[in-house]
Design a protein around this motif. Structure first.
Motif, short mmCIF file in Angstrom:
data_model
loop_
_atom_site.label_atom_id
_atom_site.label_comp_id
_atom_site.label_asym_id
_atom_site.label_seq_id
_atom_site.Cartn_x
_atom_site.Cartn_y
_atom_site.Cartn_z
N PHE A 214 -16.03 -7.38 14.09
CA PHE A 214 -14.60 -7.69 14.20
C PHE A 214 -14.05 -8.29 12.90
CE2 PHE A 214 -15.24 -6.94 18.67
CZ PHE A 214 -14.00 -6.47 19.09
N GLU A 215 -14.88 -9.02 12.16
CA GLU A 215 -14.44 -9.51 10.85
C GLU A 215 -14.17 -8.34 9.92
OE1 GLU A 215 -17.41 -12.18 9.50
OE2 GLU A 215 -16.64 -13.90 10.63
N GLN A 216 -15.06 -7.34 9.94
CA GLN A 216 -14.85 -6.17 9.09
C GLN A 216 -13.60 -5.39 9.52
OE1 GLN A 216 -16.52 -5.22 6.30
NE2 GLN A 216 -14.89 -3.69 6.16
N MET A 217 -13.38 -5.26 10.84
CA MET A 217 -12.20 -4.55 11.32
C MET A 217 -10.92 -5.30 10.94
SD MET A 217 -13.59 -3.34 15.09
CE MET A 217 -12.08 -2.50 15.55
N GLN A 218 -10.97 -6.65 10.96
CA GLN A 218 -9.80 -7.42 10.56
C GLN A 218 -9.55 -7.28 9.06
OE1 GLN A 218 -11.07 -11.15 12.94
NE2 GLN A 218 -8.85 -11.33 12.78
N ASN A 219 -10.63 -7.26 8.26
CA ASN A 219 -10.47 -7.07 6.82
C ASN A 219 -9.87 -5.71 6.51
OD1 ASN A 219 -11.55 -9.58 6.27
ND2 ASN A 219 -13.64 -8.83 6.03
N ASP A 220 -10.29 -4.70 7.26
CA ASP A 220 -9.75 -3.36 7.04
C ASP A 220 -8.27 -3.28 7.41
OD1 ASP A 220 -12.22 -2.57 6.20
OD2 ASP A 220 -12.81 -1.66 8.11
N SER A 221 -7.82 -4.18 8.26
CA SER A 221 -6.42 -4.16 8.71
C SER A 221 -5.58 -5.24 8.04
CB SER A 221 -6.35 -4.34 10.23
OG SER A 221 -7.06 -3.32 10.90
N SER A 222 -6.21 -6.05 7.18
CA SER A 222 -5.48 -7.17 6.58
C SER A 222 -4.52 -6.70 5.50
CB SER A 222 -6.45 -8.19 6.00
OG SER A 222 -7.20 -7.60 4.95
N ILE A 223 -3.41 -7.43 5.32
CA ILE A 223 -2.37 -7.14 4.32
C ILE A 223 -2.13 -8.41 3.51
CG2 ILE A 223 0.06 -6.56 3.99
CD1 ILE A 223 -0.07 -4.91 6.52
N ASN A 224 -2.26 -8.30 2.17
CA ASN A 224 -2.00 -9.42 1.27
C ASN A 224 -0.57 -9.30 0.73
OD1 ASN A 224 -4.66 -10.43 1.52
ND2 ASN A 224 -5.39 -8.95 0.00
N ALA A 225 0.36 -10.08 1.29
CA ALA A 225 1.77 -10.01 0.88
C ALA A 225 1.96 -10.70 -0.48
CB ALA A 225 2.65 -10.66 1.93
N LEU A 226 2.80 -10.06 -1.34
CA LEU A 226 3.04 -10.57 -2.70
C LEU A 226 4.47 -11.02 -2.94
CD1 LEU A 226 1.08 -7.77 -4.63
CD2 LEU A 226 0.22 -10.00 -3.91
N TRP A 227 5.38 -10.91 -1.96
CA TRP A 227 6.79 -11.17 -2.21
C TRP A 227 7.06 -12.61 -2.63
CZ3 TRP A 227 9.47 -14.79 0.62
CH2 TRP A 227 8.88 -15.23 1.82
N LYS A 228 6.23 -13.56 -2.11
CA LYS A 228 6.44 -14.95 -2.51
C LYS A 228 6.20 -15.15 -4.00
CE LYS A 228 5.21 -16.86 2.01
NZ LYS A 228 4.28 -17.75 2.75
N TRP A 229 5.19 -14.42 -4.53
CA TRP A 229 4.90 -14.54 -5.97
C TRP A 229 6.07 -14.00 -6.80
CZ3 TRP A 229 1.13 -17.64 -7.28
CH2 TRP A 229 0.07 -17.84 -6.38
N PHE A 230 6.70 -12.94 -6.31
CA PHE A 230 7.83 -12.39 -7.06
C PHE A 230 9.04 -13.32 -6.98
CE2 PHE A 230 5.26 -8.61 -6.93
CZ PHE A 230 5.57 -7.97 -8.11
N VAL A 231 9.21 -14.04 -5.87
CA VAL A 231 10.28 -15.03 -5.78
C VAL A 231 10.03 -16.16 -6.79
CG1 VAL A 231 11.34 -16.79 -4.32
CG2 VAL A 231 10.87 -14.51 -3.40
N ILE A 232 8.77 -16.62 -6.84
CA ILE A 232 8.42 -17.66 -7.81
C ILE A 232 8.67 -17.17 -9.24
CG2 ILE A 232 6.48 -18.99 -8.74
CD1 ILE A 232 5.32 -19.03 -5.88
N LEU A 233 8.32 -15.90 -9.48
CA LEU A 233 8.53 -15.32 -10.81
C LEU A 233 10.02 -15.27 -11.15
CD1 LEU A 233 6.81 -14.16 -13.11
CD2 LEU A 233 7.13 -11.90 -12.11
N ALA A 234 10.85 -14.93 -10.16
CA ALA A 234 12.30 -14.88 -10.39
C ALA A 234 12.84 -16.27 -10.73
CB ALA A 234 13.00 -14.31 -9.17
N VAL A 235 12.37 -17.29 -10.01
CA VAL A 235 12.79 -18.67 -10.30
C VAL A 235 12.35 -19.07 -11.71
CG1 VAL A 235 12.50 -21.08 -9.63
CG2 VAL A 235 12.80 -19.33 -7.87
N LEU A 236 11.15 -18.65 -12.09
CA LEU A 236 10.65 -18.96 -13.43
C LEU A 236 11.54 -18.34 -14.50
CD1 LEU A 236 8.44 -20.23 -15.20
CD2 LEU A 236 7.11 -18.13 -14.91
#
Length: 653
Positions: free
Chosen positions: A619-641
């Motif tokens: 189940f850990e492997q199945m969750q890893n296969d279905s996991s999504i790493n969202a990046l929008w927060k980093w782009f918001v931080i970059l915009a503020v920078l």
């Protein structure tokens, strides 16, 4: 999620966007470029005094303004690009992360899952690991060998899972696949994951591996630490004399074992105890002596560290129900009386003139013994008797009325006698596979002294042959309760009475006319038990054990009631058959012993996407296969920078 995104997600494993259509806003980057070009238009030269000093100042200011404007242009473009990317919501995911998924879990709850691992059973450990590993909000379906839960979450069935216990039923792999297909939505374009949690006993194996490609199979193979198991396999009555019975019990072990204690109970009372010593084949046999005429509700019990379901074996010995046998005829019946002994049969012999027709339907087995002619009234009564599941044997006289016999025999396999054959024949053909001779012969006998007849009648019939002459013409035919001889058994015509065949032939005809309960029956098999009872109309028999009660499928006849057991009962033990206050008989049921052998499949032969030894890891492997790493927060931080950088440029440059 639109189709284009699904296709993109399936083919890529790099950065992806949840709203890629917003990337069209990147064309807005042209706006700061146009503004910048407008601000960098060429200046008009104006003559002025002291040109040397002025020219130097203008040159330095122009270079400073140009650098500042270029930096502001790039900063604003990057700021706008970061904001657009943030709204498009970029992320990293595996190829299949965005595809819709269906999960179906098969949890093996058969008795073999009682094997121990880390001081608990395989089944209990599997349930606990499922509760810990399945995400709380994930929808899934789960089924066992008996129960099913469709489209549920862990919260919905947590208590049900904890209350599950091992069962005697075991699905084969092809049955598991077929049942799993009923839980998947075949119309949906989704990834279909089937998780198989089992110890994979050999009894589950397929003759040919399933070739289904639309389902992703994930095998979780559970293995026990301690595989030693001793099983009570069977019990039977070995010998009996006028006073006692000898009860023999067979045991087996999957490992080399010296001995184990075996206890015998009558109800809850311990009446005997002995030790079973195992031989080199890991088998053991013990015997108990019991009084012959005592009613016993028996239980044989052992104790071992392996499976618990096969540590007890129930049986019962009731007062024996006598089978009613009636012989009608003027021929000698002394040999029949010796076969149908008084301790097992209620034997009566009458002549045709003294026959009371009302007694016929009370019998279990009727023998027409060498009647020269069969009256029409007797034919009608016997037809009614056999239709009511009564059993009949016809032994013709030396000279018979073919017409009257034809009227009776036409009711059985379209049978009729033809001409009389005055020719001596040996009875040489034996149908060893016929139900009448089941367990009579250890092997096909070919060299014994064959009986013979001096004359016989030809026979036209569709009935199977049981005994035949050397020319393959029948001496005895029949099945299912109607048996027809073609020759007289009188001493003047045949020596069949002196043959070793006569006792098993006629005795088994009588025994089969009333199917008496065995010492015990196996649960899950179709069982038929005859109860010698004459019930009033619309009355039924019930079966009970303590507070548990059910009504089996049954069919009433004039002199008995046939009970059919299939789905019930489901638990081993001793049950009572009763009607109102009258208890007719006790019946014992035990679980089948197939799973006691502890033989396991080679899981490498199973066609599966993954093979695991841990539910948690899968189940850990199945969750890893279905996991999504969202990046929008980093782009918001970059915009503020970038916004901060613009402020600094405006202030200090």
């Amino acid at each position: 999620m639109n189709l284009e995104l699904a296709i993109f997600a399936k083919s890529k494993s790099g950065m992806q966007f949840k709203h890629p259509e917003l990337l069209w806003a990147l064309f807005l980057l042209l706006i700061p470029i146009f503004i910048h070009l407008f601000q960098l238009r060429r200046f008009q030269k104006t003559p002025f005094t002291n040109v040397k000093f002025l020219k130097k100042v203008v040159s330095e200011s122009r270079r400073s303004n140009t650098l500042k404007k270029w930096l502001l242009l790039f900063t604003r473009m990057l700021l706008l690009a970061a904001l657009i990317a943030a709204f498009a919501q970029p992320f990293f995911a595996e190829k299949t992360a965005l595809l819709e998924k269906e999960t179906v879990i098969y949890l093996d709850d058969s008795f073999s899952m009682q094997a121990k691992t880390n001081n608990t059973t395989l089944f209990e450990d599997a349930v606990q690991n499922l509760l810990k590993s399945i995400p709380p909000e994930q929808a899934f379906s789960l089924f066992t060998n008996e129960k099913a839960f469709k489209n549920v979450t862990l919260k919905n069935i947590q208590n049900d899972l904890l209350q599950l216990s091992p069962t005697s039923k075991q699905l084969k792999l092809n049955e598991v696949y077929l049942k799993a297909n009923t839980f998947f939505d075949l119309e949906r374009n989704s990834i279909k994951n089937l998780v198989l949690v089992s110890d994979f006993q050999q009894s589950m194996a397929l003759a040919k591996e399933d070739s289904t490609l639309t389902i992703e199979k994930h095998v979780v193979h559970l293995a026990a630490n301690d595989l030693e198991n001793i099983s009570l396999d069977s019990v039977y009555l070995n010998t009996m004399d006028s006073d006692n019975l000898e009860l023999t019990t067979l045991l087996s072990s999957n490992l080399e074992t010296e001995s184990t204690a075996v206890s015998l109970f009558n109800r809850e009372k311990l009446i005997a105890k002995t030790a079973a010593t195992f031989n080199n084949n890991k088998k053991a046999e013990v015997s108990f002596t019991l009084p012959k005429n005592e009613v016993i509700k028996g239980k044989i019990e052992i104790s071992d560290t392996g499976l618990s379901y096969d540590n007890q074996l129930f049986f019962n010995i009731d007062a024996k129900e006598k089978i009613k046998v009636l012989v009608v005829g003027s021929g000698s019946s002394d040999y029949l009386k010796r076969i149908f002994r008084a301790d097992e049969f209620d034997f009566k012999s009458v002549t045709l003139g003294n026959l009371n027709y009302s007694d016929l339907n009370e019998q279990n087995f009727i023998i027409l013994n060498e009647l020269e002619r069969i009256p029409n009234a007797l034919t009608t009564s016997l037809k009614s008797f056999t239709e009511d599941d009564g059993h009949l044997a016809v032994i013709p006289a030396t000279l018979i009325d073919l017409g009257s016999y034809g009227q009776l025999l036409s009711n059985f396999y379209a049978t009729s006698y033809t001409q009389r054959v005055n020719y001596e024949r040996d009875i040489t053909g034996i149908s060893f596979s016929h139900p009448l001779y089941r367990n009579v012969f250890e092997k096909n006998v070919l060299n014994f002294q064959y009986p013979k007849v001096s004359q016989y009648y030809g026979l036209k019939t569709n009935a199977p042959s049981i005994l035949s002459y050397q020319d393959k013409t029948p001496f005895l035919v029949g099945s299912g309760g109607a048996y027809i001889f073609t020759a007289s058994l009188s001493s003047e015509n045949s020596n069949f009475k002196n043959s070793p065949l006569i006792v098993p032939t006629l005795y088994n005809m009588g025994i089969n006319s009333l199917k008496l309960p065995e010492l015990y029956h196996s649960l899950g098999n179709n069982q038929k038990v005859d109860i010698a009872a004459q019930l009033p109309k619309d009355n039924i028999l019930k079966v009970t054990q303590n507070e548990y009660e059910f009504i089996p499928r049954q069919k009433s006849f004039a002199n008995k009631v046939s009970l059919y057991f299939n789905e019930n009962p489901q638990k081993d033990g001793i049950y009572s058959v009763f009607n109102k206050e009258n208890v007719y008989r006790n019946l014992s049921f035990n679980y089948p012993r197939e799973e006691s052998k502890l033989n396991y499949m080679d899981v490498s032969t199973i066609n599966a996407s993954s093979k695991n030894e841990s539910i948690k890891a899968l189940f850990e492997q199945m969750q890893n296969d279905s996991s999504i790493n969202a990046l929008w927060k980093w782009f918001v931080i970059l915009a503020v920078l970038f916004m901060l950088i613009e402020v600094l440029i405006q202030k200090y440059l």
